[in-house]
Design a protein around this motif. Sequence first.
Motif, PDB file in Angstrom:
ATOM      1  N   TYR A   1      -4.835  10.007  -7.883  1.00 33.41           N
ATOM      2  CA  TYR A   1      -5.000   9.648  -6.354  1.00 33.41           C
ATOM      3  C   TYR A   1      -5.823   8.451  -6.386  1.00 33.41           C
ATOM      4  O   TYR A   1      -6.140   8.267  -5.105  1.00 33.41           O
TER       5      TYR A   1
ATOM      6  N   GLN B   1       0.863   4.172  -2.844  1.00 32.72           N
ATOM      7  CA  GLN B   1       0.883   5.471  -2.682  1.00 32.72           C
ATOM      8  C   GLN B   1       1.795   6.404  -3.278  1.00 32.72           C
ATOM      9  O   GLN B   1       1.922   7.269  -3.853  1.00 32.72           O
TER      10      GLN B   1
ATOM     11  N   SER C   1       0.632  -1.112  -0.043  1.00 31.52           N
ATOM     12  CA  SER C   1       0.084  -0.098  -0.133  1.00 31.52           C
ATOM     13  C   SER C   1       0.797   1.238  -0.040  1.00 31.52           C
ATOM     14  O   SER C   1       0.653   2.221  -0.596  1.00 31.52           O
ATOM     15  N   ILE C   2       1.970   1.424   0.741  1.00 32.29           N
ATOM     16  CA  ILE C   2       2.901   2.420   0.471  1.00 32.29           C
ATOM     17  C   ILE C   2       3.391   2.626  -0.712  1.00 32.29           C
ATOM     18  O   ILE C   2       3.723   3.620  -1.223  1.00 32.29           O
TER      19      ILE C   2
ATOM     20  N   GLY D   1      -4.698   2.941  -1.108  1.00 33.87           N
ATOM     21  CA  GLY D   1      -3.633   2.553  -0.454  1.00 33.87           C
ATOM     22  C   GLY D   1      -3.739   2.933   1.168  1.00 33.87           C
ATOM     23  O   GLY D   1      -3.179   2.131   1.896  1.00 33.87           O
ATOM     24  N   PHE D   2      -4.330   3.959   1.400  1.00 28.73           N
ATOM     25  CA  PHE D   2      -4.727   4.296   2.714  1.00 28.73           C
ATOM     26  C   PHE D   2      -5.539   3.334   3.289  1.00 28.73           C
ATOM     27  O   PHE D   2      -5.481   2.974   4.570  1.00 28.73           O
TER      28      PHE D   2
ATOM     29  N   GLY E   1      -3.835   5.820  -4.653  1.00 22.34           N
ATOM     30  CA  GLY E   1      -3.275   6.568  -3.224  1.00 22.34           C
ATOM     31  C   GLY E   1      -4.557   6.491  -2.220  1.00 22.34           C
ATOM     32  O   GLY E   1      -4.234   6.154  -1.126  1.00 22.34           O
ATOM     33  N   ASN E   2      -5.763   6.722  -2.623  1.00 23.08           N
ATOM     34  CA  ASN E   2      -6.748   6.423  -1.698  1.00 23.08           C
ATOM     35  C   ASN E   2      -6.923   5.048  -1.227  1.00 23.08           C
ATOM     36  O   ASN E   2      -7.486   4.546  -0.118  1.00 23.08           O
TER      37      ASN E   2
ATOM     38  N   ALA F   1       0.991   6.388  -6.912  1.00 25.35           N
ATOM     39  CA  ALA F   1      -0.084   7.473  -7.097  1.00 25.35           C
ATOM     40  C   ALA F   1       0.603   9.145  -7.183  1.00 25.35           C
ATOM     41  O   ALA F   1      -0.051   9.906  -7.765  1.00 25.35           O
ATOM     42  N   VAL F   2       1.563   9.232  -6.277  1.00 19.51           N
ATOM     43  CA  VAL F   2       2.242  10.607  -6.211  1.00 19.51           C
ATOM     44  C   VAL F   2       2.878  11.088  -7.249  1.00 19.51           C
ATOM     45  O   VAL F   2       2.731  12.170  -8.236  1.00 19.51           O
TER      46      VAL F   2
END
Length: 51
Positions: A29, A20, A16-17, A35-36, A32-33, A23-24
Motif C-alpha cells: 500500500y 492505486q 495516480s489511479i 497515489g492519494f 497506494g498512499n 497497489a491493490v
Amino acid sequence: MKNVALIGGIIGLLFSIIAQLFAVIDDSYTFGNIGFLGVFSGVVAIVCFFT
C-alpha cells in the motif's frame, strides 16, 4: 500556461489511479498512499485551470 495545468492534472489523475490499482493487486500500500497524494494534486491542478 492554463493548458499545461489542465494536461498535468489529467495525467496526474490517471497515473495516480493506475498506481492505486497496482497497489491493490500487489498488496503493497505504499504506492497506494502516494497515489492519494497524486489524486489530490491532480484535482488541485484542474481547479487552478478553471480559476
